[in-house]
Design an enzyme around this catalytic site. Sequence first.
Site, mmCIF file in Angstrom:
data_model
loop_
_atom_site.group_PDB
_atom_site.id
_atom_site.type_symbol
_atom_site.label_atom_id
_atom_site.label_comp_id
_atom_site.label_asym_id
_atom_site.label_seq_id
_atom_site.Cartn_x
_atom_site.Cartn_y
_atom_site.Cartn_z
ATOM 1 N N LYS A 34 35.553 26.560 10.190
ATOM 2 C CA LYS A 34 35.315 27.559 11.227
ATOM 3 C C LYS A 34 34.831 28.840 10.570
ATOM 4 O O LYS A 34 35.493 29.389 9.685
ATOM 5 C CB LYS A 34 36.598 27.857 12.006
ATOM 6 C CG LYS A 34 36.369 28.773 13.207
ATOM 7 C CD LYS A 34 37.632 29.470 13.670
ATOM 8 C CE LYS A 34 37.858 30.743 12.885
ATOM 9 N NZ LYS A 34 38.858 31.650 13.490
ATOM 10 N N ASP A 61 32.513 30.442 15.575
ATOM 11 C CA ASP A 61 33.440 30.968 16.580
ATOM 12 C C ASP A 61 33.190 32.464 16.801
ATOM 13 O O ASP A 61 33.887 33.307 16.234
ATOM 14 C CB ASP A 61 34.873 30.716 16.107
ATOM 15 C CG ASP A 61 35.908 31.113 17.143
ATOM 16 O OD1 ASP A 61 35.563 31.159 18.333
ATOM 17 O OD2 ASP A 61 37.063 31.377 16.747
ATOM 18 N N LYS A 63 32.834 33.729 20.132
ATOM 19 C CA LYS A 63 33.465 34.076 21.408
ATOM 20 C C LYS A 63 32.592 35.018 22.251
ATOM 21 O O LYS A 63 33.002 36.122 22.623
ATOM 22 C CB LYS A 63 34.838 34.727 21.175
ATOM 23 C CG LYS A 63 35.841 33.834 20.454
ATOM 24 C CD LYS A 63 37.172 34.547 20.263
ATOM 25 C CE LYS A 63 38.235 33.664 19.663
ATOM 26 N NZ LYS A 63 37.989 33.333 18.246
ATOM 27 N N ASP A 66 29.459 38.448 27.702
ATOM 28 C CA ASP A 66 28.514 39.491 28.097
ATOM 29 C C ASP A 66 27.863 39.043 29.403
ATOM 30 O O ASP A 66 28.252 38.026 29.988
ATOM 31 C CB ASP A 66 27.468 39.696 26.992
ATOM 32 C CG ASP A 66 26.971 41.139 26.914
ATOM 33 O OD1 ASP A 66 26.649 41.701 27.989
ATOM 34 O OD2 ASP A 66 26.900 41.698 25.806
ATOM 35 N N ARG A 217 45.251 30.787 8.004
ATOM 36 C CA ARG A 217 45.932 31.404 6.876
ATOM 37 C C ARG A 217 46.780 30.462 6.020
ATOM 38 O O ARG A 217 46.816 30.628 4.795
ATOM 39 C CB ARG A 217 46.775 32.587 7.372
ATOM 40 C CG ARG A 217 45.940 33.818 7.670
ATOM 41 C CD ARG A 217 46.671 34.860 8.494
ATOM 42 N NE ARG A 217 46.699 34.492 9.916
ATOM 43 C CZ ARG A 217 47.138 35.292 10.876
ATOM 44 N NH1 ARG A 217 47.608 36.492 10.586
ATOM 45 N NH2 ARG A 217 47.118 34.900 12.136
#
Length: 243
Positions: A34, A61, A63, A66, A217
């Site tokens: 990603k 990614d 997102k 608009d 993480r």
Amino acid sequence: MNRPLMVAFDVSNQQTALKLAQALGPDGRGKTVKVGMELYYKEGAQILQKLQELGYAIFLDLKLYDIPHTVEKAMLQLARLGVDYVTVHAMGGREMLQAAKRGLVQGAAESGLPAPKLLAITELTSASEEIVTREQNCRLSLKEQVLSLAKLAKDSGCDGVVCSALEVEALRRAVGDDFFYLVPGIRMADDQVGDQVRVATPAMASKAGASAIVVGRPINQSPQPKRAYERYLADWQEGTKEE
């Protein structure tokens, strides 16, 4: 197994990303990464190309959220990058979601590439019931809101949604099995959850029916990323075996 464990390359620059890729193994074939806002905004499309050259499939990614025209034109450009998955916010509404799909289809056709899967963000895994009801002023519960957004996404032509593992079973019953359910917020029981709220182990997500999971993480900040990846992958595959 055809359901990927995606590694979130949430790092600040190309050098760190390529070092992480090398740590995961010299050959990225069969793996998906990603690339989110932090890395893409710093390095742009060149980092995607370098990761693709190593064999990785790409979940981009960003997102998007608009007005429909802007999202359509942005998706047209993203489709030309040869990525495998892209994201848009379901709360942008039906017209925006449909525009996103049109842009992807057009951009892919013009480039002679397969169109990326269009995944709609429902509620972030950092969102809680309190955030949805008090800050978003939503009249629905968190679970009902996710379900409503997932139905909207499917009706608007999206290929799947991003949701927590806690909602997947209900979504499969209500929205169907012919939809892609991508689950972030993945942690082992002994991991720190950080800013995630709705979390699950890989096995839990698999048993719930997730199509894919994203791990960030615990892998990308591990001193031994490959060992961490293999640990998470084993748990994910174990959940699949038990289905």
